[in-house]
Design an enzyme around this catalytic site. Structure first.
Site, PDB file in Angstrom:
ATOM      1  N   VAL A  95      -2.807  -0.281   4.581  1.00 12.04           N
ATOM      2  CA  VAL A  95      -1.462  -0.856   4.514  1.00 12.04           C
ATOM      3  C   VAL A  95      -0.502   0.288   4.227  1.00 12.04           C
ATOM      4  O   VAL A  95      -0.895   1.357   3.747  1.00 12.04           O
ATOM      5  CB  VAL A  95      -1.338  -1.949   3.435  1.00 12.04           C
ATOM      6  CG1 VAL A  95      -2.155  -3.174   3.802  1.00 12.04           C
ATOM      7  CG2 VAL A  95      -1.749  -1.420   2.071  1.00 12.04           C
ATOM      8  N   SER A  96       0.786   0.044   4.511  1.00 10.96           N
ATOM      9  CA  SER A  96       1.770   1.121   4.404  1.00 10.96           C
ATOM     10  C   SER A  96       2.479   1.187   3.066  1.00 10.96           C
ATOM     11  O   SER A  96       3.090   2.197   2.741  1.00 10.96           O
ATOM     12  CB  SER A  96       2.821   0.971   5.523  1.00 10.96           C
ATOM     13  OG  SER A  96       2.203   1.064   6.782  1.00 10.96           O
ATOM     14  N   SER A  97       2.428   0.129   2.276  1.00 11.23           N
ATOM     15  CA  SER A  97       3.140   0.135   1.000  1.00 11.23           C
ATOM     16  C   SER A  97       2.305  -0.529  -0.073  1.00 11.23           C
ATOM     17  O   SER A  97       1.399  -1.320   0.224  1.00 11.23           O
ATOM     18  CB  SER A  97       4.498  -0.573   1.129  1.00 11.23           C
ATOM     19  OG  SER A  97       4.306  -1.957   1.354  1.00 11.23           O
ATOM     20  N   GLN A 116       1.891  -4.445  -0.187  1.00  8.25           N
ATOM     21  CA  GLN A 116       1.084  -5.180   0.776  1.00  8.25           C
ATOM     22  C   GLN A 116      -0.335  -5.369   0.265  1.00  8.25           C
ATOM     23  O   GLN A 116      -0.814  -4.623  -0.580  1.00  8.25           O
ATOM     24  CB  GLN A 116       1.073  -4.439   2.119  1.00  8.25           C
ATOM     25  CG  GLN A 116       2.431  -4.401   2.797  1.00  8.25           C
ATOM     26  CD  GLN A 116       2.401  -3.584   4.082  1.00  8.25           C
ATOM     27  OE1 GLN A 116       2.212  -2.384   4.049  1.00  8.25           O
ATOM     28  NE2 GLN A 116       2.602  -4.249   5.211  1.00  8.25           N
TER      29      GLN A 116
END
Length: 289
Positions: free
Chosen positions: A96-98, A101
């Site tokens: 996931v990017s952050s 999430q």
């Protein structure tokens, strides 16, 4: 069963079926477009074997002469069988990017798919190095498969997606995508490569659309007076009350308790106010002096 014997057993199992792609009859290895013996059996052929259809690509044994002129082989011996060694493990990768999430959904799908190990990481789209992804690659053995839930988990832009997929193929690894338009085991040859490039481009365009819509939304909100971000811990009315009580020599701890804010927060807010007032009241040097 040693590796050489396992290779022959798998070959004999695959060769029981005709190949729908190159037309090789039962008992014969697959052939390439150039007319020589292929390096891998074509997916549509070994997928008919229950024990092999979910595994990685099957290489044609050296004894069958990959790269040499193709000739029809003998009729298959239907008595061939025996124990079939592992066709490779699934190694899962989730991203996931952050930090906000959730990885749980991806991990659950990867476990359901039978991944023996799963590597997860939370990393921003601007970071060039993915430590857990590199660890997953290092963990792959030649017959293993890297499994991801969706195409965009493998990379964050089209170049990264295509490069990662080709790198896996060159290392003799397979790529499995559990969901989306390319769900299944990625075949780096023929139409599979064209589709992969097309959907990789579509995924990047969609990310750009999402980014653009987000910026438009922020601009619209700012034009309406909503600039986003966390609201101030001490607003203007609270600061006015705090200043009045401080002028009356009330302790900051007591003021913070009355306002319902943290003591350290109020100390920082008052210090910032005092600094700003001092800067405004400081005498300015006349120009040219």
């Amino acid at each position: 069963m040693n590796a050489e014997l396992d290779e022959i057993v798998r070959a004999e199992l695959v060769e029981r079926e005709p190949c729908p792609r190159c037309g090789a009859p039962p008992g014969s290895v697959c052939r390439a477009n150039s007319g020589v013996v292929a390096v891998d059996y074509h997916t549509g052929r070994y997928a008919k074997i229950p024990g092999l259809k979910s595994g990685p690509a099957i290489r044609i044994p050296a004894a069958r002469g990959p790269g040499r002129a193709w000739e029809p082989g003998p009729e298959p011996d239907l008595a061939v069988g025996g124990a079939l060694a592992r066709a490779g493990d699934r190694i899962g990768y989730a991203r996931v990017s952050s930090k906000g999430q959730d990885l749980a959904g991806q991990v659950r799908l990867l476990k359901k798919a039978g991944c023996v190990r799963i590597y997860v990481e939370k990393i921003g789209s601007r970071e060039k190095i993915r430590p857990e992804y590199n660890t997953a690659l290092a963990d792959l053995r030649p017959a293993d498969t890297l499994t991801v839930t969706m195409l965009d988990r493998l990379g964050r832009n089209m170049i990264e997606l295509i490069t990662s997929a080709q790198d896996l193929a060159e290392r003799d690894h397979r790529l499995e995508i559990l969901g989306g338009p390319l769900s299944g085991v990625y075949d780096p040859q023929g139409a599979g490569k064209v589709l992969f490039v097309m959907f990789a481009a579509m995924a990047e365009v969609e990310r750009e659309f999402i980014h653009e819509r987000t910026l438009i939304g922020l601009d619209t909100a700012a034009a309406n007076g909503n600039h986003g971000g966390r609201p101030p811990a001490v607003d203007g009315d609270q600061l006015a009350v705090a200043l009045r009580r401080r002028d009356a020599n009330e302790p900051v701890t007591s003021i913070a308790r009355h306002l319902g804010v943290g003591r350290s927060t109020l100390y920082r807010t008052l210090a910032a106010y005092d600094e700003a007032m001092a800067a405004n009241e400081a005498p300015r040097t006349p120009p040219g002096s």
